[in-house]
Design a protein around this motif. Structure first.
Motif, PDB file in Angstrom:
ATOM      1  N   SER A 158       0.912  -1.279   0.044  1.00  0.00           N
ATOM      2  CA  SER A 158      -0.019   0.140  -0.091  1.00  0.00           C
ATOM      3  C   SER A 158       0.858   1.372  -0.154  1.00  0.00           C
ATOM      4  O   SER A 158       2.070   1.341   0.345  1.00  0.00           O
ATOM      5  CB  SER A 158      -0.895  -0.091   1.360  1.00  0.00           C
ATOM      6  OG  SER A 158      -1.605   1.382   1.550  1.00  0.00           O
ATOM      7  N   THR A 159       0.308   2.353  -0.395  1.00  0.00           N
ATOM      8  CA  THR A 159       0.992   3.794  -0.247  1.00  0.00           C
ATOM      9  C   THR A 159       0.885   4.137   1.196  1.00  0.00           C
ATOM     10  O   THR A 159      -0.141   3.609   1.940  1.00  0.00           O
ATOM     11  CB  THR A 159       0.520   4.790  -1.035  1.00  0.00           C
ATOM     12  OG1 THR A 159      -0.826   4.901  -0.713  1.00  0.00           O
ATOM     13  CG2 THR A 159       0.360   4.348  -2.356  1.00  0.00           C
ATOM     14  N   GLU A 160       1.908   4.916   1.496  1.00  0.00           N
ATOM     15  CA  GLU A 160       1.805   5.608   2.994  1.00  0.00           C
ATOM     16  C   GLU A 160       0.611   6.276   3.302  1.00  0.00           C
ATOM     17  O   GLU A 160      -0.133   6.381   4.540  1.00  0.00           O
ATOM     18  CB  GLU A 160       3.208   6.200   3.525  1.00  0.00           C
ATOM     19  CG  GLU A 160       3.136   6.669   4.871  1.00  0.00           C
ATOM     20  CD  GLU A 160       4.381   7.427   5.140  1.00  0.00           C
ATOM     21  OE1 GLU A 160       5.266   6.871   5.342  1.00  0.00           O
ATOM     22  OE2 GLU A 160       4.235   8.717   5.374  1.00  0.00           O
ATOM     23  N   GLU A 161       0.293   7.128   2.183  1.00  0.00           N
ATOM     24  CA  GLU A 161      -1.059   7.870   2.263  1.00  0.00           C
ATOM     25  C   GLU A 161      -2.355   7.266   2.494  1.00  0.00           C
ATOM     26  O   GLU A 161      -3.155   7.569   3.314  1.00  0.00           O
ATOM     27  CB  GLU A 161      -1.114   8.725   0.920  1.00  0.00           C
ATOM     28  CG  GLU A 161      -1.549  10.052   1.117  1.00  0.00           C
ATOM     29  CD  GLU A 161      -1.500  10.989  -0.172  1.00  0.00           C
ATOM     30  OE1 GLU A 161      -0.249  11.225  -0.091  1.00  0.00           O
ATOM     31  OE2 GLU A 161      -2.266  11.257  -1.196  1.00  0.00           O
ATOM     32  N   ARG A 162      -2.200   5.852   1.952  1.00  0.00           N
ATOM     33  CA  ARG A 162      -3.603   5.231   2.065  1.00  0.00           C
ATOM     34  C   ARG A 162      -3.504   4.681   3.594  1.00  0.00           C
ATOM     35  O   ARG A 162      -4.628   4.620   4.136  1.00  0.00           O
ATOM     36  CB  ARG A 162      -3.462   3.994   1.198  1.00  0.00           C
ATOM     37  CG  ARG A 162      -4.654   2.756   1.085  1.00  0.00           C
ATOM     38  CD  ARG A 162      -5.951   3.666   0.683  1.00  0.00           C
ATOM     39  NE  ARG A 162      -7.158   3.071   1.330  1.00  0.00           N
ATOM     40  CZ  ARG A 162      -8.172   3.454   1.681  1.00  0.00           C
ATOM     41  NH1 ARG A 162      -8.160   4.945   1.640  1.00  0.00           N
ATOM     42  NH2 ARG A 162      -9.112   3.120   2.188  1.00  0.00           N
ATOM     43  N   VAL A 163      -2.428   4.202   4.118  1.00  0.00           N
ATOM     44  CA  VAL A 163      -2.326   3.657   5.323  1.00  0.00           C
ATOM     45  C   VAL A 163      -2.751   4.729   6.490  1.00  0.00           C
ATOM     46  O   VAL A 163      -3.455   4.556   7.350  1.00  0.00           O
ATOM     47  CB  VAL A 163      -0.789   3.072   5.599  1.00  0.00           C
ATOM     48  CG1 VAL A 163      -0.754   2.821   7.292  1.00  0.00           C
ATOM     49  CG2 VAL A 163      -0.543   2.013   4.749  1.00  0.00           C
ATOM     50  N   LEU A 164      -2.305   6.045   6.171  1.00  0.00           N
ATOM     51  CA  LEU A 164      -2.329   7.310   6.991  1.00  0.00           C
ATOM     52  C   LEU A 164      -4.045   7.331   6.935  1.00  0.00           C
ATOM     53  O   LEU A 164      -4.571   8.024   8.077  1.00  0.00           O
ATOM     54  CB  LEU A 164      -1.394   8.308   6.801  1.00  0.00           C
ATOM     55  CG  LEU A 164      -0.268   8.303   6.919  1.00  0.00           C
ATOM     56  CD1 LEU A 164       0.718   9.295   6.280  1.00  0.00           C
ATOM     57  CD2 LEU A 164       0.011   8.278   8.595  1.00  0.00           C
ATOM     58  N   LYS A 165      -4.361   7.398   5.880  1.00  0.00           N
ATOM     59  CA  LYS A 165      -6.158   7.676   5.592  1.00  0.00           C
ATOM     60  C   LYS A 165      -6.759   6.857   6.530  1.00  0.00           C
ATOM     61  O   LYS A 165      -7.672   7.102   7.108  1.00  0.00           O
ATOM     62  CB  LYS A 165      -6.333   7.513   4.165  1.00  0.00           C
ATOM     63  CG  LYS A 165      -7.665   8.080   3.853  1.00  0.00           C
ATOM     64  CD  LYS A 165      -7.920   9.590   4.163  1.00  0.00           C
ATOM     65  CE  LYS A 165      -9.465   9.946   4.220  1.00  0.00           C
ATOM     66  NZ  LYS A 165      -9.493  11.304   4.812  1.00  0.00           N
TER      67      LYS A 165
END
Ligand code: SF4
Length: 367
Positions: A64-71
């Motif tokens: 996954s992207t870090e942005e998706r994990v943070l979301k």
């Protein structure tokens, strides 16, 4: 061993039925333990279920992207946990062939994993005899043995570890650890401990000596730092009306709270700004940083106070109307309709939930 037998017996009858207890999959246990650091079980539950659904395996999380994990993490706070989770998943997937480490020391070497989490994973997933020490365990053990060593002192963890190593059931470390944590959460509570019906009342030092309310001992709390955040909620139109309306969102990159999350451009002075001067200061600040903006009109549209463990954020949101030429580019310029997809702090999320970006053609809402 009598204590271990008794508390496991109590646990079998009264322990909490939590989804991560019905598995020995180290990945799922790891997820739950990272989510539950500094988070109550009730709040963490929905996040755990979301992560397991969104990222069923460590490889899914790694890709996954870090942005998706943070979301997915949004609203849980302490965002470094999510970034570490993602980095550790990539380490497991790409350097360890997807095999979760199975010794205490190897688990401890993962990013974001401290002694507590390593002990929890080692015992719950692999049946290794490592005692876990969380706030519940500190409380129960302090009271049972009448220990008045401050639990936030550097000596506390090694000392309690010594005590617990004598108490743990080496054949059933998972049940023992979970039992002790549940006993602290359900019976030996911070306030209103249920001593009268407690199965350990006859051997509990705190209860026998009238010191239940005095234990565990905590040292002085670190001072809370006040910070003053002034957010510029831009509502930007281009000269030609057919363009969409934009705002500006910037990613926090510095080593500070909310790293990797997005927010409106921020001015953080060392002290609170005087209300009378605020709009002038805002206009000057915008003209200095974004000279390409015309017809800049700031107004105050909201204030909020956001408390973190060691700091209190006093936030003021300034709506700033502005016009830019059709060919001008600005770092972080984003169409309003796309704001919702960005991971943001709970403070910004709360603001977005109530704020409408006014449009001459009607209201444009982010959320
Ligand atoms: S007697 Fe009270 S203080 Fe002691 S272990 Fe039981 S609930 Fe905790």
């Amino acid at each position: 061993m009598a204590f271990a037998n008794d508390i496991i017996h109590w646990y079998e009858a009264h322990g909490r039925d939590l989804p991560w207890r019905n598995t020995s999959d180290p990945y799922h246990i790891w997820l739950s333990e990272i989510i539950l650091q500094q988070t109550r079980v009730e709040q963490g539950m929905s996040y755990y279920l979301r992560f397991v659904k969104e990222f069923p395996t460590v490889n899914d999380l790694a890709h996954s992207t870090e942005e998706r994990v943070l979301k997915c993490w949004q609203g849980l706070g302490y965002y470094s946990r999510a970034r570490n989770l993602h980095a550790a998943a990539q380490h497991i997937a790409f350097n360890l062939s997807g095999q979760f480490p199975n010794t205490y020391d190897d688990i401890l070497s993962l990013r974001g994993v401290g002694p507590y989490t390593a002990a929890a994973i080692a015992s719950f997933a692999f049946g290794l005899p490592y005692p876990v020490i969380d706030g519940n365990v500190f409380r129960v053990v302090s009271r049972l043995h009448g220990i008045d060593l401050p639990i936030d002192s550097t000596k506390a963890r090694p000392y309690f570890l010594q005590v617990l190593n004598k108490m743990i059931d080496r054949d059933r470390p998972a049940a023992f650890n979970q039992a002790l944590m549940d006993f602290g959460a359900l019976v030996c509570k911070p306030q209103a401990a249920d001593c009268k019906s407690c199965i350990f009342a006859d051997r509990c030092v705190a209860w026998r000596t009238g010191r239940v309310a005095l234990l565990p001992v905590k040292g002085g709390r670190p001072a809370v730092r006040n910070r003053y955040f002034y957010y510029f909620v831009f509502v930007i139109r281009r000269s030609r009306k057919s363009f969409p309306i934009y705002t500006v969102m910037q990613c926090r990159k510095q080593q500070d709270i909310w790293k990797g999350l997005y927010e409106f451009p921020l001015l953080e002075p060392p002290n609170v700004l005087v209300a009378d001067d605020l709009l002038n200061t805002a206009t000057t600040h915008v003209q200095k940083l974004w000279p390409m903006m015309r017809e800049v009109r700031p107004s105050i549209v909201g204030t909020d106070v956001h408390k973190l463990s060691h700091q209190t954020i006093h936030a003021t949101f300034l709506r700033v109307e502005a016009i830019i030429d059709d060919d001008v580019q600005i770092d972080g310029l984003v169409e309003l309709a796309k704001v919702d997809a960005l991971p943001v702090s709970r403070l910004t999320d709360r603001f977005l939930a109530t704020f409408s970006f006014g449009d001459t053609n009607g209201l444009v809402k982010c959320k």
